[in-house]
Design an enzyme around this catalytic site. Structure first.
Site, short mmCIF file in Angstrom:
data_model
loop_
_atom_site.label_atom_id
_atom_site.label_comp_id
_atom_site.label_asym_id
_atom_site.label_seq_id
_atom_site.Cartn_x
_atom_site.Cartn_y
_atom_site.Cartn_z
N ASN A 77 0.85 -1.06 0.00
CA ASN A 77 0.25 -0.17 -0.02
C ASN A 77 0.85 1.27 0.01
O ASN A 77 1.98 1.20 -0.02
CB ASN A 77 -1.01 -0.12 1.28
N HIS A 107 22.22 2.67 13.17
CA HIS A 107 23.26 3.06 13.63
C HIS A 107 23.94 2.40 14.88
O HIS A 107 23.09 2.02 15.78
CB HIS A 107 23.78 4.77 13.92
N ALA A 133 -1.08 -1.11 8.86
CA ALA A 133 -0.74 0.57 8.54
C ALA A 133 -0.17 0.92 9.98
O ALA A 133 -0.09 0.82 11.00
CB ALA A 133 -2.12 1.24 8.91
N ALA A 151 -1.94 -2.66 13.30
CA ALA A 151 -1.35 -1.52 12.89
C ALA A 151 -0.68 -0.66 14.00
O ALA A 151 -1.08 -0.91 15.21
CB ALA A 151 -2.84 -0.77 12.41
N ARG A 171 3.70 -7.21 21.03
CA ARG A 171 3.85 -8.59 21.87
C ARG A 171 2.75 -9.35 21.38
O ARG A 171 1.97 -8.93 20.70
CB ARG A 171 3.41 -8.11 23.26
#
Length: 176
Positions: A77, A107, A133, A151, A171
């Site tokens: 999407n 990093h 999303a 999401a 989780r």
């Protein structure tokens, strides 16, 4: 793996970033009604053919592109970013929601090392996975077959097959 930023390898990586930004911008200018053109532009970006029934809705961005592999019947999407320096492997029948970030590099944590290199670990997404999303998947994560990432989740550890994960950090909510 840590790579020195001011080395020949670092310069080569920067050239790949320039290429990826240029090709991502070109892909993002293609209209959604040109599915064949989008697939061709994405194939050019990743340097290999996409699987059959591939679909991407622009805009799309990546920092390399050449370290992405794609299965069949993948739907991506709009508004996603793939940081693929460490590699991103996407299985078959995967759905990736809007504004998802797949981040395979970062990093070093130590302050003295942060600007000296990149730490990269691959992301592997199994078959029939749905990433909701605005989820973020971090370096080194594997998402097992048939899993669902809710999401907004931030996935910092691998996800077992046939499970639903949510939250920050993600989780286990339940087995599917």
């Amino acid at each position: 793996m840590t790579n020195p930023a001011r080395s020949a390898e670092g310069r080569a990586r920067f050239e790949k970033v320039q290429r990826a930004v240029r090709l991502s911008a070109r892909l993002s200018e293609i209209g959604f009604d040109d599915l064949e053109g989008l697939a061709a532009a994405f194939s050019e970006l990743i340097g290999k053919p996409v699987g059959e029934r591939f679909m991407v809705i622009p805009p799309f961005s990546t920092d390399c592109g050449l370290n992405i592999s794609m299965g069949r019947n993948v739907f991506i999407n709009q508004g996603r970013h793939f940081s693929d320096v460490g590699g991103i492997a996407i299985g078959d029948d995967v759905m990736i929601g809007p504004k998802v970030n797949l981040i395979s590099a970062g990093h070093p944590v130590a302050a003295a090392e942060r600007r000296t290199g990149i730490v990269a670990k691959p992301i592997t997404i199994g078959n029939n996975v749905w990433i909701g999303a605005a989820a973020t998947v971090l370096p080194g994560v594997t998402i097992g077959d048939n899993a669902v990432v809710a999401a907004g989740a931030v996935v910092s550890r691998s996800v077992a097959a046939n499970t639903l994960v949510a939250g920050v950090p993600a989780r286990l909510l339940r087995h599917l």
